[in-house]
Scaffold this motif. Sequence first.
Motif, PDB file in Angstrom:
ATOM      1  N   VAL A  76      27.577  44.745  42.627  1.00 46.00           N
ATOM      2  CA  VAL A  76      28.953  45.217  42.486  1.00 46.00           C
ATOM      3  C   VAL A  76      29.584  44.709  41.194  1.00 46.00           C
ATOM      4  O   VAL A  76      30.491  45.341  40.640  1.00 46.00           O
ATOM      5  N   PHE A  77      29.093  43.580  40.675  1.00 43.58           N
ATOM      6  CA  PHE A  77      29.651  42.998  39.453  1.00 43.58           C
ATOM      7  C   PHE A  77      29.427  43.888  38.228  1.00 43.58           C
ATOM      8  O   PHE A  77      30.077  43.698  37.202  1.00 43.58           O
ATOM      9  N   ASP A  78      28.497  44.832  38.323  1.00 45.92           N
ATOM     10  CA  ASP A  78      28.203  45.723  37.198  1.00 45.92           C
ATOM     11  C   ASP A  78      28.963  47.039  37.276  1.00 45.92           C
ATOM     12  O   ASP A  78      28.847  47.871  36.380  1.00 45.92           O
ATOM     13  N   GLY A  79      29.737  47.232  38.348  1.00 46.99           N
ATOM     14  CA  GLY A  79      30.506  48.458  38.510  1.00 46.99           C
ATOM     15  C   GLY A  79      31.804  48.436  37.727  1.00 46.99           C
ATOM     16  O   GLY A  79      32.304  47.387  37.303  1.00 46.99           O
ATOM     17  N   LYS A  80      32.393  49.603  37.566  1.00 47.46           N
ATOM     18  CA  LYS A  80      33.610  49.731  36.758  1.00 47.46           C
ATOM     19  C   LYS A  80      34.804  49.036  37.408  1.00 47.46           C
ATOM     20  O   LYS A  80      35.653  48.470  36.709  1.00 47.46           O
ATOM     21  N   VAL A  81      34.887  49.064  38.746  1.00 48.40           N
ATOM     22  CA  VAL A  81      36.038  48.451  39.412  1.00 48.40           C
ATOM     23  C   VAL A  81      36.073  46.957  39.151  1.00 48.40           C
ATOM     24  O   VAL A  81      37.130  46.384  38.836  1.00 48.40           O
ATOM     25  N   TRP A  82      34.931  46.306  39.281  1.00 43.50           N
ATOM     26  CA  TRP A  82      34.886  44.864  39.037  1.00 43.50           C
ATOM     27  C   TRP A  82      35.279  44.553  37.594  1.00 43.50           C
ATOM     28  O   TRP A  82      36.058  43.630  37.337  1.00 43.50           O
ATOM     29  N   LYS A  83      34.754  45.328  36.665  1.00 41.57           N
ATOM     30  CA  LYS A  83      35.068  45.092  35.255  1.00 41.57           C
ATOM     31  C   LYS A  83      36.543  45.349  34.957  1.00 41.57           C
ATOM     32  O   LYS A  83      37.152  44.647  34.142  1.00 41.57           O
ATOM     33  N   ASP A  84      37.127  46.348  35.626  1.00 44.35           N
ATOM     34  CA  ASP A  84      38.546  46.642  35.402  1.00 44.35           C
ATOM     35  C   ASP A  84      39.442  45.517  35.903  1.00 44.35           C
ATOM     36  O   ASP A  84      40.561  45.344  35.398  1.00 44.35           O
ATOM     37  N   PHE A  85      38.961  44.773  36.910  1.00 47.00           N
ATOM     38  CA  PHE A  85      39.776  43.703  37.470  1.00 47.00           C
ATOM     39  C   PHE A  85      39.444  42.333  36.892  1.00 47.00           C
ATOM     40  O   PHE A  85      39.925  41.318  37.402  1.00 47.00           O
ATOM     41  N   MET A  86      38.630  42.304  35.853  1.00 49.88           N
ATOM     42  CA  MET A  86      38.426  41.027  35.163  1.00 49.88           C
ATOM     43  C   MET A  86      39.754  40.544  34.579  1.00 49.88           C
ATOM     44  O   MET A  86      40.085  39.355  34.645  1.00 49.88           O
ATOM     45  N   TYR A  87      40.502  41.507  34.021  1.00 47.78           N
ATOM     46  CA  TYR A  87      41.832  41.192  33.478  1.00 47.78           C
ATOM     47  C   TYR A  87      42.816  42.237  33.984  1.00 47.78           C
ATOM     48  O   TYR A  87      42.529  43.441  33.979  1.00 47.78           O
ATOM     49  N   ILE A  88      43.975  41.797  34.432  1.00 49.18           N
ATOM     50  CA  ILE A  88      45.036  42.681  34.898  1.00 49.18           C
ATOM     51  C   ILE A  88      46.250  42.481  34.003  1.00 49.18           C
ATOM     52  O   ILE A  88      46.818  41.378  33.931  1.00 49.18           O
ATOM     53  N   GLU A  89      46.613  43.554  33.302  1.00 51.88           N
ATOM     54  CA  GLU A  89      47.736  43.516  32.360  1.00 51.88           C
ATOM     55  C   GLU A  89      47.589  42.358  31.374  1.00 51.88           C
ATOM     56  O   GLU A  89      48.540  41.626  31.074  1.00 51.88           O
TER      57      GLU A  89
END
Length: 666
Positions: free
Chosen positions: A20-33
């Motif tokens: 799951v760490f390689d999916g787009k959702v995980w990557k999008d939530f590495m940084y929020i705003e």
Amino acid sequence: MANCELWRKRNIPKGFLADVFDGKVWKDFMYIEGKPFLAEPRNYALMLNVDWFQPFKHSIYSVGALYMVFMNLPRELRFKTENVILVGIIPGPHEPKLNINSYLKPLVEELNTLWQGVQLKVESNDTFRAALLCVGCDIPAARKVCGFTGHSSCHGCSKCKKVFTGNVSERMDFSGFEPCSPRTNFEHRQQAEDILKQTSQSDRNTKEQQYGTRYTELMMLPYFDCVRFHIIDPMHNLFTGTAKHVMRNIWLESSSPIIEKKDLENIQKKIDKIDVPSSVGRLPKKIVNSYGGFTADQWKVWTIIYSIFSLWDILPNQDLEVWRSFVLACSFLCTPIITETKARLGHYHLMKFCQDFEKHYGPDKVTPNMHLHMHILECIMDFGPVYSFWLFSFERLNGILGEFSTNQRSVEIQIMRKFLSEQYVKALSPPTAFDEYFGPILKKMTSSSSGTLRVTTSNSSSCQVIKQSMLSIGPVRKGNFWAFSVQESFINLLNPIYKYSISSNSLPDLKDSYQAFLDNVDTTTVTIHCELVSAVNIAGEIFGSFNSRHKRSSYVLAAWCGFNGRVDTSGANVRPGVVQQFIRQNVMVDGHHSTYILAEVKWYQQHPKRHKLGVPIEVWCRDFDCEGPANFIPLQRLYGKFVPAYQVIDHETVLVVCPMTKHLQC
């Protein structure tokens, strides 16, 4: 906590989806705003599952369960019972019809608190945060949890805006597989607000049918995307959905069945003769009863491994070709590790199956599951390979809860108490009072004396194994190796391991094999002396040898053997063979000793009618090819395993190679 941070040490080549760490959702939530979330320690992502089960065997009584798991955990730990949070139990005897908002509300309140952050005294007053990033349910539960109308409504897709024609009195038309405009989180929330503004229930119902939307408490989570964060579960969608529908409703129970009872008996005889690895399991003797009672895992095994071999001389050719596309799609998509290219190739075969199915059987036979096939690729890109999010583990938990004994009064409370008490007991540390007596025994039970090898690679074609547990494997420097392309992959050597001497006649071939994949190898250090290993565990998959108790796992596929037993480093020709044994040797390379593990393999001869039955299965001779350097193969070349089946084709008994799902889909 430490296990939740292991994912940060991963080194996955670009284009690979290993978790799951390689999916787009995980990557999008590495940084929020612009502020770190998952990029910072002590921040967690959660996955929610909601499902119903029957606690009584002879009574219609449905109890719901809300499970949560930490997505930060490695996949092999994520779904273990001791790591699952049983959030709540939904009382029976019937499922809520349209939504479960009253049960979600207290959960959402706590999730909002976790999103803001809570302080816990672990080492110091640390702040912990968490977010719900994935909802995994079957179709009816997903609609109730994430706020969509049922799959039989005109707006029955929770991922796109496709309109299905039809109504309650006539069957809905789910045909047509052209791309549609996707739903968006912004529109979904706007529609829910519009529904809540209505002053009467009839007006709300009208709006819900107009939009295909319902209000859900999860909308109170400011970050939650109801459209993107719910998955299409491949277990229900592909196997208990489409595979079961095609077999039972199309081939068996139609007005003019394509497969008759005598055909089922022939299929059963074929399968009974196949000797499969223990990791696969034999199908139960239920085929003659129209596949009654198959579990989801049995439908998966039937589809990917058995079906083409069993049906090639029973189904009409056009029906078989339609089904073949589905099998190929499942073979590509249902792997623990996959590349983005192979995911798209699997999607192509799945769409080809849907279009051919509609053309061959008619639009009225198309199901909602087939439309949802269009969106599995999106889920893989967002959440990684299907092994990261499909619901096999949660179904197992349902079975555990359903087996709890109760007095049939207030069963929901009893189930919750029993589950929590078992988790508490499992979390207890063993007593230390008699550690000197029992400590060595427990340590021996939980550790492997044979050693563990961690495999690492770079983005190049070479691979290197890091020294660990008194054992190392030197660098492989030649050839385009299909290696273990994930840093967290492991090689475990399985006992027994003992001293051994290979035949002196095989020594020249062994030396030539080393020279095929190593530069600057000192062949004088390659001797007949070695250690014999019965089996190896590679990335969680056991490869056995023919003379060990893992004999059924000794049938392998690899791109290594060319003509006349010579080594073919091009990797163009994958062929079947049988591992005779694994050997471990110390060899001098560049003036340094390194330890290498090779498999000694006998390769089957190629048959002139190799492709007679069509992909993914092949026809090979039962006899072995001549011996040569290719009989010794480095483990990195093992491409996968196959199930051997023997069949009379054109008056000749041949070997039919049925490939198993590969752990690495490169």
